[in-house]
Design a protein around this motif. Structure first.
Motif, short mmCIF file in Angstrom:
data_model
loop_
_atom_site.label_atom_id
_atom_site.label_comp_id
_atom_site.label_asym_id
_atom_site.label_seq_id
_atom_site.Cartn_x
_atom_site.Cartn_y
_atom_site.Cartn_z
N PHE A 1 0.89 -1.16 0.00
CA PHE A 1 0.00 0.00 0.00
C PHE A 1 0.93 1.21 0.00
O PHE A 1 1.46 1.57 1.05
N ILE B 1 4.03 1.17 2.23
CA ILE B 1 3.92 0.05 3.20
C ILE B 1 3.87 -1.29 2.49
O ILE B 1 3.07 -1.48 1.58
N ALA C 1 2.58 -4.60 3.21
CA ALA C 1 1.74 -5.26 4.21
C ALA C 1 1.97 -6.76 4.20
O ALA C 1 1.94 -7.42 5.24
N PRO D 1 1.04 -9.87 15.50
CA PRO D 1 0.60 -8.62 16.12
C PRO D 1 -0.29 -7.83 15.16
O PRO D 1 -0.38 -8.15 13.97
N ASN D 2 -0.96 -6.81 15.65
CA ASN D 2 -1.78 -5.97 14.79
C ASN D 2 -0.90 -5.36 13.69
O ASN D 2 0.22 -4.95 13.95
N GLY D 3 -1.43 -5.35 12.48
CA GLY D 3 -0.68 -4.77 11.37
C GLY D 3 0.29 -5.74 10.73
O GLY D 3 1.08 -5.36 9.86
N ALA D 4 0.25 -7.00 11.12
CA ALA D 4 1.21 -7.99 10.61
C ALA D 4 0.93 -8.36 9.15
O ALA D 4 1.80 -8.88 8.46
N GLY D 5 -0.30 -8.14 8.71
CA GLY D 5 -0.66 -8.49 7.33
C GLY D 5 -1.61 -9.66 7.23
O GLY D 5 -1.86 -10.18 6.15
N LYS D 6 -2.20 -10.06 8.36
CA LYS D 6 -3.10 -11.22 8.37
C LYS D 6 -4.36 -10.95 7.53
O LYS D 6 -4.71 -11.72 6.65
N SER D 7 -5.04 -9.85 7.85
CA SER D 7 -6.29 -9.54 7.12
C SER D 7 -6.02 -9.31 5.64
O SER D 7 -6.80 -9.76 4.79
N THR D 8 -4.94 -8.63 5.34
CA THR D 8 -4.61 -8.36 3.94
C THR D 8 -4.40 -9.67 3.18
O THR D 8 -4.90 -9.84 2.06
N GLU E 1 -13.16 -9.50 8.75
CA GLU E 1 -12.88 -8.78 9.98
C GLU E 1 -14.13 -7.99 10.37
O GLU E 1 -14.71 -7.29 9.54
#
Ligand SMILES: Nc1ncnc2c1ncn2[C@@H]1O[C@H](COP(=O)(O)OP(=O)(O)O)[C@@H](O)[C@H]1O
Ligand SMILES: [Mg+2]
Length: 316
Positions: free
Chosen positions: A11, A14, A16, A35-42, A81
């Motif tokens: 992005f 970034i 991700a 952790p949050n922002g690790a790229g799981k949802s992406t 999510e």
């Protein structure tokens, strides 16, 4: 069944998701930790065809997600999510709506609504407006929608997020009950969840895989794995620590905590060889008595910190 090759998503500045390669087979429940922002949802959005990768390839049940998203989506159930739902609809009308959108035949849809309603225990609220439902019920509606077409692949983004411990337990039971023969990928940052439901744990941080193995292997990476917590009467604490510290199989003794008359400390192993017999032998021949002795299987959160932050952990 899910095959990911060199998957990357940027992005702007970034990155991700950074060059992920892995596959998931039927019967596996893969816990995607990080952790949050690790790229799981992406990653999950790309696997389910809702986000286009910057580069890389994804195949789900033999369908190339980039060229045949509809084919892939037909065999995927996705709980996004936050699991968005229409507040004005009730679970029954919402299931009908989603089933029709998926092109399910009327009789098959009616049959699946019945089955799924029983499976996720929605019987009592099927005709109640979604906005009046508790968080636990809303999450179950989200799950019901994801599994309505009986997909072979389930992608669940933080399925227990925001639920109370009883609700978490229920959703985990559900996932376990559904897992036979399917591919399930779920994301979480709850380590116990991985142990409770997953056959495989993958830790991602900054878009990269930091660990891929069984939950037991993950726990085994902890510096506490195989360590022994010993409790003795405080009057004997110094002597006991010295005697145990002198064992060849012991690397060091630490984390001494004195509570009233009792002192607890941790005996860390020098190698992977079990420590228990040595500790018991020393204790048996000593002047002091053990109050208690417990072999540690390792702490998941300790490994998580080590793996995701690179914080040093002795022996790990
Ligand atoms: N649509 C977007 N636009 C810009 N940055 C995004 C977007 N979606 C996610 N990101 C960024 O990508 C990184 C990974 O996010 P995400 O996949 O949501 O992480 P996780 O689900 O592991 O918490 C984060 O730095 C996040 O801010
Ligand atoms: Mg996320």
């Amino acid at each position: 069944m899910i095959e990911i090759k060199n998957l990357t998503k940027r992005f702007g500045p970034i990155t991700a998701v950074d060059d992920l390669t892995f596959r998931v087979q039927p019967g596996e429940v893969l816990g995607f930790l990080g952790p949050n922002g690790a790229g799981k949802s992406t990653t999950m959005k790309m696997v389910t065809g809702f986000l286009t990768p910057t580069s890389g390839a994804i195949s789900v049940c033999g369908h190339d997600v980039l060229t045949d998203a509809a084919g892939a989506q037909a065999c995927i159930g996705y709980l996004p999510e936050g699991a968005p739902l229409y507040p004005d609809m009730n679970p029954r009308s919402m299931m009908r709506f989603v089933g029709q959108a998926r092109g399910m035949a009327a009789d098959r849809l009616a049959q699946r609504i019945d089955e799924v309603c029983r499976l996720v225990h929605l019987e009592a609220v099927m005709d109640q407006r979604i906005e009046t439902l508790s968080k636990g019920f809303k999450r179950r509606v989200g799950l019901a929608l994801a599994i309505l077409h009986d997909p072979d692949v389930l992608v669940l983004d933080e399925p227990t997020d925001g639920l109370d411990p009883n609700q978490k337990h229920e959703v985990r039971e559900l996932i376990r009950a559904m897992s036979a023969g399917k591919v399930i990928v779920l994301s979480t940052h709850i380590l116990e969840e991985v142990e409770a439901v997953c056959t495989r744990a993958m830790i991602v941080a900054q878009g990269r895989i930091k660990f891929d193995g069984t939950p037991a292997e993950l726990r085994g990476r902890s510096r506490y794995a195989g360590a022994i917590e010993v409790a003795v009467a405080s009057v004997h604490a110094t002597e006991a620590q010295r005697a145990l510290g002198e064992l060849g199989s012991v690397s060091h003794v630490g984390e001494v905590v004195e509570v009233s008359e009792e002192t607890r400390f941790v005996v860390f192993p020098a190698s992977e060889a079990p420590l228990l017999e040595d500790v018991q032998r020393v204790a048996a021949g000593a002047e002091w008595d053990l109050v208690s002795l417990a072999v540690d299987r390792g702490h998941m959160d300790d490994v998580f910190r080590t793996v995701t932050t690179g914080e040093s952990a002795q022996g790990a």
